[in-house]
Write an enzyme that holds these catalytic residues in place. Structure first.
Site, mmCIF file in Angstrom:
data_model
loop_
_atom_site.group_PDB
_atom_site.id
_atom_site.type_symbol
_atom_site.label_atom_id
_atom_site.label_comp_id
_atom_site.label_asym_id
_atom_site.label_seq_id
_atom_site.Cartn_x
_atom_site.Cartn_y
_atom_site.Cartn_z
ATOM 1 N N GLY A 34 0.814 -1.134 -0.342
ATOM 2 C CA GLY A 34 0.269 -0.002 -0.165
ATOM 3 C C GLY A 34 0.501 1.685 0.172
ATOM 4 O O GLY A 34 2.196 1.028 -0.279
ATOM 5 N N GLY A 36 1.349 5.422 1.940
ATOM 6 C CA GLY A 36 0.244 5.793 3.610
ATOM 7 C C GLY A 36 0.935 7.347 3.223
ATOM 8 O O GLY A 36 1.558 7.875 1.875
ATOM 9 N N GLY A 39 4.877 7.632 2.591
ATOM 10 C CA GLY A 39 5.649 6.321 1.714
ATOM 11 C C GLY A 39 4.853 5.604 1.357
ATOM 12 O O GLY A 39 3.522 4.565 2.204
ATOM 13 N N LYS A 55 5.850 0.859 7.223
ATOM 14 C CA LYS A 55 5.654 1.747 6.985
ATOM 15 C C LYS A 55 7.325 2.725 6.440
ATOM 16 O O LYS A 55 8.070 3.225 7.416
ATOM 17 C CB LYS A 55 5.003 2.987 7.521
ATOM 18 C CG LYS A 55 3.505 2.104 7.477
ATOM 19 C CD LYS A 55 2.868 3.418 7.967
ATOM 20 C CE LYS A 55 1.292 2.270 7.609
ATOM 21 N NZ LYS A 55 -0.018 3.628 8.880
ATOM 22 N N ASP A 154 -8.651 9.256 12.675
ATOM 23 C CA ASP A 154 -8.568 8.676 11.369
ATOM 24 C C ASP A 154 -7.541 7.847 11.404
ATOM 25 O O ASP A 154 -6.891 7.488 10.295
ATOM 26 C CB ASP A 154 -6.815 9.477 11.259
ATOM 27 C CG ASP A 154 -6.253 9.490 9.733
ATOM 28 O OD1 ASP A 154 -6.916 9.162 8.528
ATOM 29 O OD2 ASP A 154 -4.976 9.351 8.760
HETATM 30 N N1 LIG Z 1 -0.286 -3.288 9.655
HETATM 31 C C1 LIG Z 1 -0.438 -3.429 7.381
HETATM 32 N N2 LIG Z 1 -1.246 -4.646 7.249
HETATM 33 C C2 LIG Z 1 -0.976 -4.655 5.632
HETATM 34 N N3 LIG Z 1 -1.732 -3.624 5.470
HETATM 35 C C3 LIG Z 1 -1.447 -2.958 5.691
HETATM 36 C C4 LIG Z 1 -1.537 -2.304 6.804
HETATM 37 N N4 LIG Z 1 -0.725 -0.709 7.162
HETATM 38 C C5 LIG Z 1 -1.744 0.004 6.179
HETATM 39 N N5 LIG Z 1 -1.848 -1.060 5.136
HETATM 40 C C6 LIG Z 1 -2.024 -0.747 3.651
HETATM 41 O O1 LIG Z 1 -1.968 0.543 3.269
HETATM 42 C C7 LIG Z 1 -2.473 1.015 3.087
HETATM 43 C C8 LIG Z 1 -2.144 2.232 3.654
HETATM 44 O O2 LIG Z 1 -2.512 2.549 5.401
HETATM 45 P P1 LIG Z 1 -2.475 3.592 6.213
HETATM 46 O O3 LIG Z 1 -3.724 4.606 5.600
HETATM 47 O O4 LIG Z 1 -2.075 2.973 7.428
HETATM 48 O O5 LIG Z 1 -0.674 4.503 5.824
HETATM 49 P P2 LIG Z 1 -1.054 6.047 6.791
HETATM 50 O O6 LIG Z 1 -1.504 6.998 5.373
HETATM 51 O O7 LIG Z 1 0.400 6.410 6.824
HETATM 52 O O8 LIG Z 1 -1.426 5.565 7.939
HETATM 53 P P3 LIG Z 1 -1.807 7.244 9.002
HETATM 54 O O9 LIG Z 1 -0.983 7.703 8.686
HETATM 55 O O10 LIG Z 1 -3.301 7.225 9.451
HETATM 56 O O11 LIG Z 1 -1.207 6.366 9.888
HETATM 57 C C9 LIG Z 1 -4.454 0.689 3.625
HETATM 58 O O12 LIG Z 1 -5.118 1.034 3.434
HETATM 59 C C10 LIG Z 1 -3.797 -0.965 4.186
HETATM 60 O O13 LIG Z 1 -4.027 -1.284 2.843
#
Ligand SMILES: Nc1ncnc2c1ncn2[C@@H]1O[C@H](COP(=O)(O)OP(=O)(O)OP(=O)(O)O)[C@@H](O)[C@H]1O
Length: 162
Positions: A34, A36, A39, A55, A154
């Site tokens: 995915g 985030g 990154g 991440k 969030d």
């Molecule tokens: N621990 C995990 N296990 C499996 N897939 C994940 C995990 N964390 C994130 N993902 C995948 O990556 C996508 C983006 O993750 P997420 O929205 O948490 O990123 P983010 O924008 O960095 O989040 P935040 O800033 O709210 O922590 C999720 O929708 C999911 O598909």
């Protein structure tokens, strides 16, 4: 040391965030799962834990002190949380060779709720299972609100099938 100089060292030394050696994260087995806010997110294996999600933490973080403070604060909060309905935070890691930083988390093997619902659209999605999901989400939120006094603004729902 100012936060800008090295947020990673500050997080470990001052805020006692757990460090996971990058050697433990077998990079050959990394697959992208995915994207985030900071990154790309990968699935990989950690020698001492098993499957984990890592991440990427964008290095542009270094330039913005408010952003770094918010980020470290989020890590501190996440490191206090231990609950079966909330993705476990294991620590942070650094690949010294390419200068990348990572947040290491429990891997959710069923992906996010949106993908899960799309998959379920053409299959039976029993009310019993829907209710179970809703209750499990509420259990996670209740823990955050009532035990830790945290308002999650969030929410990302990802699913783990054991
Ligand atoms: N621990 C995990 N296990 C499996 N897939 C994940 C995990 N964390 C994130 N993902 C995948 O990556 C996508 C983006 O993750 P997420 O929205 O948490 O990123 P983010 O924008 O960095 O989040 P935040 O800033 O709210 O922590 C999720 O929708 C999911 O598909």
């Amino acid at each position: 040391m100012s936060l800008n100089e090295n947020w990673y060292q500050t997080a470990i030394e001052k805020y006692e965030i757990n460090e996971i050696s990058y050697k433990e994260l077998l990079s050959k087995e990394q697959t992208r799962i995915g994207r985030g806010a900071f990154g790309i997110i990968y699935k990989t294996k950690c020698e001492s834990i098993g499957n984990v999600a890592i991440k990427e933490v964008s290095t542009t973080l270094e330039d913005d002190e408010t952003c770094i403070n918010n980020f470290i604060n989020e890590l501190k909060i996440h490191s206090r949380i231990e609950h079966e309905r909330i993705i476990q935070f294991y620590g942070i890691s650094q690949n010294i060779d390419d200068g990348m930083y990572y947040v290491v988390l429990e891997y959710a093997n069923q992906g996010n709720l949106r993908e899960f619902l799309i998959k379920k659209k053409n299959c039976n999605f029993e009310w019993k299972e829907r209710l179970q999901l809703a209750v499990q989400i509420a259990e996670g939120l209740l823990y955050l609100h009532d035990y830790l006094n945290i308002a999650h603004r969030d929410l990302v729902i990802i699913l783990v099938k054991s």
